[in-house]
Design a protein around this motif. Structure first.
Motif, PDB file in Angstrom:
ATOM      1  N   ASN A 225       0.850  -1.184   0.000  1.00 52.66           N
ATOM      2  CA  ASN A 225       0.000   0.000   0.000  1.00 52.66           C
ATOM      3  C   ASN A 225       0.892   1.243   0.000  1.00 52.66           C
ATOM      4  N   GLN A 226       0.656   2.138  -0.947  1.00 53.03           N
ATOM      5  CA  GLN A 226       1.509   3.322  -1.095  1.00 53.03           C
ATOM      6  C   GLN A 226       1.547   4.181   0.162  1.00 53.03           C
ATOM      7  N   THR A 227       0.416   4.402   0.789  1.00 56.98           N
ATOM      8  CA  THR A 227       0.392   5.254   1.985  1.00 56.98           C
ATOM      9  C   THR A 227       1.194   4.630   3.120  1.00 56.98           C
ATOM     10  N   ARG A 228       1.094   3.324   3.296  1.00 56.24           N
ATOM     11  CA  ARG A 228       1.867   2.680   4.368  1.00 56.24           C
ATOM     12  C   ARG A 228       3.364   2.788   4.108  1.00 56.24           C
ATOM     13  N   VAL A 229       3.772   2.670   2.847  1.00 52.75           N
ATOM     14  CA  VAL A 229       5.192   2.845   2.512  1.00 52.75           C
ATOM     15  C   VAL A 229       5.610   4.291   2.782  1.00 52.75           C
ATOM     16  N   GLU A 230       4.749   5.249   2.426  1.00 44.49           N
ATOM     17  CA  GLU A 230       5.047   6.649   2.694  1.00 44.49           C
ATOM     18  C   GLU A 230       5.186   6.911   4.194  1.00 44.49           C
ATOM     19  N   ILE A 231       4.331   6.305   4.989  1.00 45.03           N
ATOM     20  CA  ILE A 231       4.427   6.461   6.445  1.00 45.03           C
ATOM     21  C   ILE A 231       5.794   5.985   6.940  1.00 45.03           C
ATOM     22  N   LEU A 232       6.248   4.848   6.450  1.00 43.71           N
ATOM     23  CA  LEU A 232       7.577   4.354   6.841  1.00 43.71           C
ATOM     24  C   LEU A 232       8.666   5.328   6.400  1.00 43.71           C
ATOM     25  N   GLU A 233       8.520   5.885   5.203  1.00 43.17           N
ATOM     26  CA  GLU A 233       9.495   6.873   4.728  1.00 43.17           C
ATOM     27  C   GLU A 233       9.493   8.103   5.630  1.00 43.17           C
ATOM     28  N   TRP A 234       8.311   8.614   5.952  1.00 43.27           N
ATOM     29  CA  TRP A 234       8.216   9.803   6.801  1.00 43.27           C
ATOM     30  C   TRP A 234       8.818   9.549   8.177  1.00 43.27           C
ATOM     31  N   LEU A 235       8.552   8.362   8.722  1.00 45.63           N
ATOM     32  CA  LEU A 235       9.047   8.054  10.061  1.00 45.63           C
ATOM     33  C   LEU A 235      10.546   7.776  10.085  1.00 45.63           C
ATOM     34  N   LYS A 236      11.142   7.573   8.916  1.00 42.76           N
ATOM     35  CA  LYS A 236      12.594   7.382   8.859  1.00 42.76           C
ATOM     36  C   LYS A 236      13.312   8.654   9.297  1.00 42.76           C
ATOM     37  N   GLU A 237      12.751   9.818   8.938  1.00 41.45           N
ATOM     38  CA  GLU A 237      13.286  11.105   9.364  1.00 41.45           C
ATOM     39  C   GLU A 237      12.133  11.933   9.932  1.00 41.45           C
ATOM     40  N   PRO A 238      11.669  11.590  11.125  1.00 40.41           N
ATOM     41  CA  PRO A 238      10.459  12.236  11.653  1.00 40.41           C
ATOM     42  C   PRO A 238      10.598  13.734  11.888  1.00 40.41           C
ATOM     43  N   ASP A 239      11.779  14.200  12.286  1.00 42.16           N
ATOM     44  CA  ASP A 239      11.933  15.637  12.526  1.00 42.16           C
ATOM     45  C   ASP A 239      11.824  16.447  11.241  1.00 42.16           C
TER      46      ASP A 239
ATOM     47  N   GLU B  75       1.997  -2.180  13.075  1.00 44.33           N
ATOM     48  CA  GLU B  75       2.522  -2.545  14.393  1.00 44.33           C
ATOM     49  C   GLU B  75       2.433  -4.062  14.598  1.00 44.33           C
ATOM     50  N   ARG B  76       1.302  -4.652  14.240  1.00 45.39           N
ATOM     51  CA  ARG B  76       1.122  -6.098  14.439  1.00 45.39           C
ATOM     52  C   ARG B  76       2.151  -6.923  13.660  1.00 45.39           C
ATOM     53  N   CYS B  77       2.519  -6.472  12.454  1.00 41.23           N
ATOM     54  CA  CYS B  77       3.506  -7.252  11.694  1.00 41.23           C
ATOM     55  C   CYS B  77       4.935  -6.893  12.094  1.00 41.23           C
ATOM     56  N   GLY B  78       5.105  -5.882  12.960  1.00 40.48           N
ATOM     57  CA  GLY B  78       6.416  -5.572  13.513  1.00 40.48           C
ATOM     58  C   GLY B  78       7.131  -4.388  12.895  1.00 40.48           C
TER      59      GLY B  78
ATOM     60  N   ARG C 223       9.379   3.766  13.782  1.00 42.60           N
ATOM     61  CA  ARG C 223       9.826   2.590  13.029  1.00 42.60           C
ATOM     62  C   ARG C 223      10.502   1.584  13.961  1.00 42.60           C
ATOM     63  N   ASN C 224      10.334   0.306  13.641  1.00 41.54           N
ATOM     64  CA  ASN C 224      11.038  -0.755  14.343  1.00 41.54           C
ATOM     65  C   ASN C 224      12.205  -1.162  13.451  1.00 41.54           C
ATOM     66  N   GLU C 225      13.321  -0.464  13.611  1.00 44.72           N
ATOM     67  CA  GLU C 225      14.468  -0.641  12.719  1.00 44.72           C
ATOM     68  C   GLU C 225      15.004  -2.068  12.731  1.00 44.72           C
ATOM     69  N   GLU C 226      14.936  -2.723  13.871  1.00 41.80           N
ATOM     70  CA  GLU C 226      15.431  -4.098  13.971  1.00 41.80           C
ATOM     71  C   GLU C 226      14.641  -5.029  13.055  1.00 41.80           C
ATOM     72  N   VAL C 227      13.330  -4.924  13.073  1.00 37.10           N
ATOM     73  CA  VAL C 227      12.480  -5.787  12.235  1.00 37.10           C
ATOM     74  C   VAL C 227      12.647  -5.429  10.758  1.00 37.10           C
ATOM     75  N   ILE C 228      12.750  -4.149  10.457  1.00 35.93           N
ATOM     76  CA  ILE C 228      12.945  -3.741   9.064  1.00 35.93           C
ATOM     77  C   ILE C 228      14.248  -4.316   8.525  1.00 35.93           C
ATOM     78  N   GLU C 229      15.307  -4.260   9.327  1.00 33.28           N
ATOM     79  CA  GLU C 229      16.588  -4.826   8.908  1.00 33.28           C
ATOM     80  C   GLU C 229      16.497  -6.338   8.728  1.00 33.28           C
ATOM     81  N   GLN C 230      15.831  -7.019   9.661  1.00 32.70           N
ATOM     82  CA  GLN C 230      15.655  -8.466   9.533  1.00 32.70           C
ATOM     83  C   GLN C 230      14.881  -8.821   8.266  1.00 32.70           C
ATOM     84  N   PHE C 231      13.830  -8.048   7.967  1.00 33.08           N
ATOM     85  CA  PHE C 231      13.020  -8.279   6.772  1.00 33.08           C
ATOM     86  C   PHE C 231      13.878  -8.147   5.516  1.00 33.08           C
ATOM     87  N   ILE C 232      14.659  -7.086   5.437  1.00 38.54           N
ATOM     88  CA  ILE C 232      15.525  -6.869   4.274  1.00 38.54           C
ATOM     89  C   ILE C 232      16.531  -8.008   4.132  1.00 38.54           C
ATOM     90  N   ASN C 233      17.139  -8.416   5.249  1.00 35.65           N
ATOM     91  CA  ASN C 233      18.100  -9.521   5.217  1.00 35.65           C
ATOM     92  C   ASN C 233      17.452 -10.818   4.777  1.00 35.65           C
TER      93      ASN C 233
END
Length: 103
Positions: A15-29, A69-72, A87-97
């Protein structure tokens, strides 16, 4: 990371909006105004603030954030009646790996 979680994360990222949310939260400030609650944007961004930026209904954004949140992909903290997401950086890194190793 189990295959079930990989599939659930894949669904969230379809979903495009969910991906955008992750992008926004990467640099929240850089993407959200400062919180005035004592919680920094790095600790989490309020649902209402994310909803405003996305331009979707509060119920839609709450559903998206809950699924993420439920999927981590996201972590949530509560302060009174407010929920803050980061963002849950640990889970994102695990997913990419896992994608790199399995595909």
């Amino acid at each position: 990371m189990e295959l079930k979680q990989i599939v659930e994360i894949g669904k969230c990222l379809s979903n495009q909006t969910r991906v955008e949310i992750l992008e926004w939260l990467k640099e929240p400030d850089a993407n959200f105004p400062a919180n005035h609650t004592g919680i920094t944007n790095k600790d989490g961004v309020c649902v209402g603030t994310i909803q405003e930026k996305a331009g979707l209904s509060q119920s839609t954004i709450s559903t998206y954030l809950g699924n993420m949140e439920r999927c981590g992909l996201l972590k949530m903290i509560r302060s009174g009646k407010w929920s803050y997401f980061s963002r849950n950086e640990e889970v994102i890194e695990q997913f990419i790996n896992q994608l790199q190793n399995k595909l």
